[in-house]
Design an enzyme around this catalytic site. Structure first.
Site, PDB file in Angstrom:
ATOM      1  N   SER A  11      15.816   2.521  36.114  1.00 16.44           N
ATOM      2  CA  SER A  11      14.660   2.725  35.237  1.00 16.44           C
ATOM      3  C   SER A  11      14.492   1.752  34.084  1.00 16.44           C
ATOM      4  CB  SER A  11      14.662   4.148  34.695  1.00 16.44           C
ATOM      5  OG  SER A  11      14.210   5.013  35.700  1.00 16.44           O
TER       6      SER A  11
ATOM      7  N   LYS B 288      12.041   4.844  24.164  1.00 16.00           N
ATOM      8  CA  LYS B 288      11.654   5.736  25.269  1.00 16.00           C
ATOM      9  C   LYS B 288      11.678   7.183  24.791  1.00 16.00           C
ATOM     10  CE  LYS B 288      12.817   6.523  30.191  1.00 16.00           C
ATOM     11  NZ  LYS B 288      13.756   6.172  31.288  1.00 16.00           N
TER      12      LYS B 288
ATOM     13  N   SER C 159      11.524   4.397  35.384  1.00 13.20           N
ATOM     14  CA  SER C 159      10.792   5.354  34.581  1.00 13.20           C
ATOM     15  C   SER C 159      10.497   4.875  33.164  1.00 13.20           C
ATOM     16  CB  SER C 159      11.561   6.676  34.508  1.00 13.20           C
ATOM     17  OG  SER C 159      12.808   6.497  33.880  1.00 13.20           O
TER      18      SER C 159
HETATM   19  N1  GLN Z   1      13.574   5.905  40.359  1.00 15.80           N
HETATM   20  C1  GLN Z   1      14.843   6.539  40.122  1.00 15.80           C
HETATM   21  C2  GLN Z   1      14.668   8.016  40.058  1.00 15.80           C
HETATM   22  O1  GLN Z   1      13.560   8.438  40.113  1.00 15.80           O
HETATM   23  C3  GLN Z   1      15.474   6.001  38.880  1.00 15.80           C
HETATM   24  C4  GLN Z   1      15.071   6.738  37.669  1.00 15.80           C
HETATM   25  C5  GLN Z   1      15.857   6.352  36.449  1.00 15.80           C
HETATM   26  O2  GLN Z   1      16.630   5.394  36.442  1.00 15.80           O
HETATM   27  N2  GLN Z   1      15.727   7.185  35.429  1.00 15.80           N
HETATM   28  O3  GLN Z   1      15.583   8.754  39.944  1.00 15.80           O
END
Ligand code: GLN
Length: 425
Positions: free
Chosen positions: A129, A30, A105
């Site tokens: 995410s 990532k 994400s």
């Molecule tokens: N959807 C969640 C957010 O936008 C989780 C994101 C994540 O785990 N980085 O914060």
């Protein structure tokens, strides 16, 4: 943006050592995980040209294990999102559900594995995410217990909530990657002894005889009918294999999404302060007024990131701190307590990973609140610092993948890996 349909932001081969556990494996990383000499953008215009001078601890571990890194995977900007559509470099595709998002994400990481562009991938999970894109792309993802994996070299979004973790086609392969990256690190004081000599891969035995699985009613009620049906079928299979399933209640999770977003945005507003064009990030040059110079640099953030910095700054400001941030911390403590109580009577907890199948591309962009609510089943786990795995559990609506999530007690990775592997049998 490079080719491979936006799965990678940067395609670059980084060779590991000659031999090791992952000697014949390719890994997608990532793009919020630092790679020495290779651009690390966090999918933000702000870091378009940022080249880290050092490797994240997990990247060092990959190299030592002999893995070949094949690229930096697309993501929501700074990890903020659930669809990989907030990437400044354009959305990533879902290789198994055309026209739908890969989740986020860590959408590029999950898509890389689902498309066969990499054998394995690393993502990060602040509020779901890793598990969300694993579920949406039909692959396995593990969010480790807080402190199991070093965050050194992970560009922080909300540091009290997030962990780096593996994505892979199978539970055993995800567990093997977790073996490589877990354990204490002198560069991250929040890491612990656990995981130092782990053998998570051999926990993937598929044996659930005598295991008690708790199902928190609050995490099933709101799910789509099709998602619920797949979930119940998977539980039936596990019962047939000797597990016991019982209902449990986690009353606090009703407040988890609110608490999560207040804490995540508050931490983000502080963590992202370093992108001011002086310490990090784009600079337009000093024009005689520091306030203007800073605010011009911060134009390089996307809309979702700006929204969160503004809300987080507000939640932490004098006069509002007690009303929002403190309440959110109280809710976090309550969520932890609920999980502790549940684990007195069950071995693991189970829920649908996401209450919905993968969104259509573009669907969630104009309604951030709807997108936040879709995190209902994943964020409680981060608030409680616990481990969880998402395993594919069938499809709905003619080919949209859904996942089942198993949550374990702190450092109960072996337990969730064992139960997760039973779903694959
Ligand atoms: N959807 C969640 C957010 O936008 C989780 C994101 C994540 O785990 N980085 O914060």
């Amino acid at each position: 943006m490079s080719s491979k349909s936006n799965i990678f932001i940067t395609e670059e081969t980084i060779e590991g050592d000659e031999d090791g556990l992952l000697a014949d494996k390719t890994v997608a990383v990532k793009d919020n995980i630092s790679t020495e000499g290779v651009t690390t953008t966090c999918a933000s215009e702000m870091l378009e040209d940022y080249v880290p001078p050092y490797d994240a601890t997990v990247v060092e571990a990959l190299k030592e294990a002999g893995a070949t890194i094949v690229g930096k995977a697309n993501m929501d900007e700074f990890g903020m999102g659930s669809t990989t559509e907030t990437s400044a470099f354009g959305p990533a595709p879902n290789p198994v559900a055309e026209g739908h998002v890969p989740g986020g994400s860590s959408g590029g990481s999950a898509a890389a594995v689902a498309a066969g562009e990499a054998d394995l991938a690393l993502g990060s999970d602040t509020g779901g995410s890793i598990r969300n894109p694993a579920a949406f792309c039909g692959v396995v993802g593990i969010k480790p217990t807080y402190g199991l994996v070093s965050r050194y070299g992970l560009v922080a979004y909300a540091n009290s909530l997030e962990q780096i973790g593996p994505l892979a086609p199978t539970v055993e392969e995800a567990a093997a990657l977790l073996d490589v990256i877990s354990g204490p690190d002198e560069h991250d004081a929040t890491t612990r002894e656990e995981g130092a000599d782990s053998d998570y891969a051999s926990a993937a035995t598929g044996d659930v005889e005598g295991t008690t699985i708790g199902v928190p009613t609050e995490l099933v009620e709101g799910a789509d009918e099709g998602v619920k049906a797949r979930f119940e079928e998977t539980l039936d299979d596990l019962r047939d294999r000797g597990a016991t399933v019982e209902e449990v209640s986690l009353p606090s999770v009703e407040h988890a999404v609110e608490a999560y977003y207040v804490i995540a945005m508050s931490e983000a507003s502080s963590n992202l302060a370093r992108f001011d064009g002086v310490r990090y990030g784009k600079s337009g040059g000093f024009d005689g007024n520091w306030n203007e110079t800073f605010s011009e640099s911060r134009e390089a953030f996307g809309e979702e990131v700006k929204r969160r910095i503004l809300l987080g700054t507000y939640a932490l400001s004098a006069g509002y701190h007690d009303k929002y941030y403190k309440q959110a911390q109280d809710a976090r403590a309550w969520v932890k307590q609920d999980f502790d109580e549940a684990f007195q009577s069950v071995d693991v907890l189970a829920s649908p990973t996401m209450p919905v199948p993968p969104f259509e591309q573009g669907e969630s962009l104009d309604d951030p609140l709807q997108m936040y609510l879709a995190d209902a089943n994943t964020v409680p786990v981060n608030l409680a610092d616990l481990p969880a795995i998402s395993v594919p559990s069938g499809e709905v609506d003619g080919g949209l993948p859904v996942g089942i999530q198993f949550i374990g007690p702190a450092f109960g990775e072996e337990e969730i890996i064992r139960v997760g592997s039973a779903v694959e049998e």
